[in-house]
Design a protein around this motif. Structure first.
Motif, mmCIF file in Angstrom:
data_model
loop_
_atom_site.group_PDB
_atom_site.id
_atom_site.type_symbol
_atom_site.label_atom_id
_atom_site.label_comp_id
_atom_site.label_asym_id
_atom_site.label_seq_id
_atom_site.Cartn_x
_atom_site.Cartn_y
_atom_site.Cartn_z
ATOM 1 N N VAL A 64 -67.076 101.988 84.780
ATOM 2 C CA VAL A 64 -67.630 100.961 83.880
ATOM 3 C C VAL A 64 -66.660 100.601 83.200
ATOM 4 C CG1 VAL A 64 -69.694 100.918 81.891
ATOM 5 C CG2 VAL A 64 -69.997 102.466 84.577
ATOM 6 N N GLN A 65 -66.703 98.946 82.956
ATOM 7 C CA GLN A 65 -65.910 98.736 81.438
ATOM 8 C C GLN A 65 -66.485 97.866 80.624
ATOM 9 O OE1 GLN A 65 -64.691 94.284 83.520
ATOM 10 N NE2 GLN A 65 -63.459 95.687 84.612
ATOM 11 N N LYS A 66 -65.935 98.483 79.221
ATOM 12 C CA LYS A 66 -66.610 99.284 78.195
ATOM 13 C C LYS A 66 -65.917 97.933 76.804
ATOM 14 C CE LYS A 66 -69.263 102.777 77.954
ATOM 15 N NZ LYS A 66 -70.044 103.039 77.329
ATOM 16 N N THR A 67 -65.694 96.499 77.451
ATOM 17 C CA THR A 67 -65.005 95.575 76.796
ATOM 18 C C THR A 67 -66.073 94.565 76.452
ATOM 19 O OG1 THR A 67 -64.402 94.387 79.092
ATOM 20 C CG2 THR A 67 -63.032 95.573 77.759
ATOM 21 N N VAL A 68 -66.102 94.184 75.107
ATOM 22 C CA VAL A 68 -67.457 93.091 74.556
ATOM 23 C C VAL A 68 -66.771 92.058 74.363
ATOM 24 C CG1 VAL A 68 -68.526 93.265 72.875
ATOM 25 C CG2 VAL A 68 -68.304 94.808 73.820
ATOM 26 N N THR A 69 -67.074 90.631 75.133
ATOM 27 C CA THR A 69 -66.248 89.806 74.722
ATOM 28 C C THR A 69 -67.735 88.410 74.574
ATOM 29 O OG1 THR A 69 -67.242 89.258 77.030
ATOM 30 C CG2 THR A 69 -65.455 89.937 77.651
ATOM 31 N N ASN A 70 -66.818 88.024 74.025
ATOM 32 C CA ASN A 70 -68.074 86.979 73.214
ATOM 33 C C ASN A 70 -68.837 86.337 73.989
ATOM 34 O OD1 ASN A 70 -69.026 84.677 71.923
ATOM 35 N ND2 ASN A 70 -66.604 84.295 69.844
ATOM 36 N N PRO A 71 -70.142 86.202 73.745
ATOM 37 C CA PRO A 71 -70.615 85.441 74.199
ATOM 38 C C PRO A 71 -70.532 83.611 74.846
ATOM 39 C CG PRO A 71 -71.612 86.015 72.281
ATOM 40 C CD PRO A 71 -70.562 86.651 72.246
ATOM 41 N N LYS A 72 -69.784 82.925 73.746
ATOM 42 C CA LYS A 72 -69.728 81.623 73.791
ATOM 43 C C LYS A 72 -68.308 81.846 75.535
ATOM 44 C CE LYS A 72 -70.348 79.578 69.441
ATOM 45 N NZ LYS A 72 -69.938 78.939 68.448
ATOM 46 N N ARG A 73 -68.064 83.094 74.944
ATOM 47 C CA ARG A 73 -66.481 83.026 76.082
ATOM 48 C C ARG A 73 -67.286 83.073 77.395
ATOM 49 N NH1 ARG A 73 -60.946 85.258 75.313
ATOM 50 N NH2 ARG A 73 -61.409 84.737 73.460
ATOM 51 N N ARG A 74 -67.766 83.784 77.510
ATOM 52 C CA ARG A 74 -69.147 83.887 78.466
ATOM 53 C C ARG A 74 -69.517 82.990 79.247
ATOM 54 N NH1 ARG A 74 -72.814 88.975 77.887
ATOM 55 N NH2 ARG A 74 -71.836 88.462 75.491
ATOM 56 N N LEU A 75 -70.016 81.994 78.042
ATOM 57 C CA LEU A 75 -70.971 80.408 78.806
ATOM 58 C C LEU A 75 -69.730 79.664 79.218
ATOM 59 C CD1 LEU A 75 -73.059 80.121 75.869
ATOM 60 C CD2 LEU A 75 -73.622 80.136 78.318
ATOM 61 N N ARG A 76 -68.156 79.753 78.608
ATOM 62 C CA ARG A 76 -67.382 79.242 79.204
ATOM 63 C C ARG A 76 -66.775 79.050 80.773
ATOM 64 N NH1 ARG A 76 -65.693 78.767 73.747
ATOM 65 N NH2 ARG A 76 -63.499 80.557 74.148
ATOM 66 N N GLU A 77 -66.748 80.658 80.435
ATOM 67 C CA GLU A 77 -66.527 81.210 82.047
ATOM 68 C C GLU A 77 -67.409 80.941 82.798
ATOM 69 O OE1 GLU A 77 -65.444 85.069 81.509
ATOM 70 O OE2 GLU A 77 -63.224 84.838 80.113
ATOM 71 N N ALA A 79 -69.331 78.653 82.913
ATOM 72 C CA ALA A 79 -69.468 76.847 83.723
ATOM 73 C C ALA A 79 -68.166 76.555 83.801
ATOM 74 C CB ALA A 79 -69.548 76.043 81.423
ATOM 75 N N ARG A 80 -66.857 77.618 83.679
ATOM 76 C CA ARG A 80 -65.710 77.369 84.440
ATOM 77 C C ARG A 80 -66.280 77.336 86.161
ATOM 78 N NH1 ARG A 80 -61.397 80.057 81.225
ATOM 79 N NH2 ARG A 80 -62.518 78.461 80.057
ATOM 80 N N SER A 85 -66.485 74.850 91.600
ATOM 81 C CA SER A 85 -67.021 74.254 93.346
ATOM 82 C C SER A 85 -67.043 72.973 93.854
ATOM 83 C CB SER A 85 -68.027 74.869 93.371
ATOM 84 O OG SER A 85 -69.149 73.956 92.771
ATOM 85 N N GLY A 86 -67.087 71.555 92.850
ATOM 86 C CA GLY A 86 -67.244 70.418 93.439
ATOM 87 C C GLY A 86 -68.294 69.836 93.648
ATOM 88 N N THR A 87 -68.108 69.348 95.033
ATOM 89 C CA THR A 87 -69.689 68.801 95.504
ATOM 90 C C THR A 87 -69.974 70.017 96.039
ATOM 91 O OG1 THR A 87 -68.387 67.562 97.075
ATOM 92 C CG2 THR A 87 -69.139 66.659 95.204
ATOM 93 N N GLY A 88 -71.593 69.503 96.441
ATOM 94 C CA GLY A 88 -72.506 70.560 96.725
ATOM 95 C C GLY A 88 -72.253 71.050 98.135
ATOM 96 N N THR A 89 -72.615 70.177 99.177
ATOM 97 C CA THR A 89 -73.059 70.973 100.251
ATOM 98 C C THR A 89 -71.753 70.883 101.103
ATOM 99 O OG1 THR A 89 -74.047 68.374 101.367
ATOM 100 C CG2 THR A 89 -75.230 70.426 100.100
ATOM 101 N N LYS A 90 -71.554 71.168 102.571
ATOM 102 C CA LYS A 90 -70.497 70.666 103.128
ATOM 103 C C LYS A 90 -70.025 69.380 103.544
ATOM 104 C CE LYS A 90 -68.771 75.250 103.470
ATOM 105 N NZ LYS A 90 -67.574 75.402 103.000
ATOM 106 N N SER A 91 -71.591 68.785 104.245
ATOM 107 C CA SER A 91 -71.179 67.407 104.397
ATOM 108 C C SER A 91 -70.659 66.826 102.901
ATOM 109 C CB SER A 91 -72.347 66.909 104.563
ATOM 110 O OG SER A 91 -73.373 67.421 103.813
ATOM 111 N N GLN A 92 -71.448 67.306 101.911
ATOM 112 C CA GLN A 92 -70.733 66.300 100.930
ATOM 113 C C GLN A 92 -69.233 66.601 100.857
ATOM 114 O OE1 GLN A 92 -73.608 67.784 97.488
ATOM 115 N NE2 GLN A 92 -74.657 65.638 97.474
#
Length: 136
Positions: A64-77, A79-80, A85-92
């Protein structure tokens, strides 16, 4: 503290989601087969409607990791990770690769045509100069 992590990936020929639940230093996992590439709302609906019906594996001991991260940082991560992943499907993705290849071929072809046209104009100019000179 309870933490739930969902990872969705392509396992030929289906899209698969793995739900990892960590509770009190114990980890259990569940596998969900989606079939076609799922949209965000489909994943959310599947988890919210049937989370308690999922059959999790037997619990194993987990670090168990006891590190508390900033919620804004978690949102940025998050989103990153989703943007990577880029475009969606394999055909795309295949179509995008084809477009990029056509673009490079077209650039190469047009530059060669431009060079040939410049050479032709230069030779024409040289020829006109020779005709004007006529042995003087």
């Amino acid at each position: 503290m309870i933490s739930v992590v969902l990872s969705v990936y392509f396992e030929d020929p289906f899209w698969v989601g793995v739900v990892e639940r960590t509770e009190g230093g114990r980890l259990s996992a569940c596998r969900i087969v989606f079939g076609a590439e799922p949209r965000d709302y489909e994943i959310y609906a599947k988890l919210s409607a049937g989370y308690y019906r999922l059959k999790f594996s037997p619990e194993i001991k987990a670090d168990v990791q006891k590190t508390v991260t900033n919620p804004k940082r978690r949102l940025r991560e998050a989103a990153r990770q989703t943007a990577a992943s880029g475009t969606g499907t394999k055909s795309q993705q295949a179509l995008q690769l084809m477009r990029e290849q056509n673009k490079t071929e077209r650039k190469k072809r047009t530059s060669e045509e431009r060079e040939e046209e410049a050479k032709r104009l230069f030779e024409l100019k040289r020829q006109k100069k020779k005709e004007k000179h006529r042995g003087r």
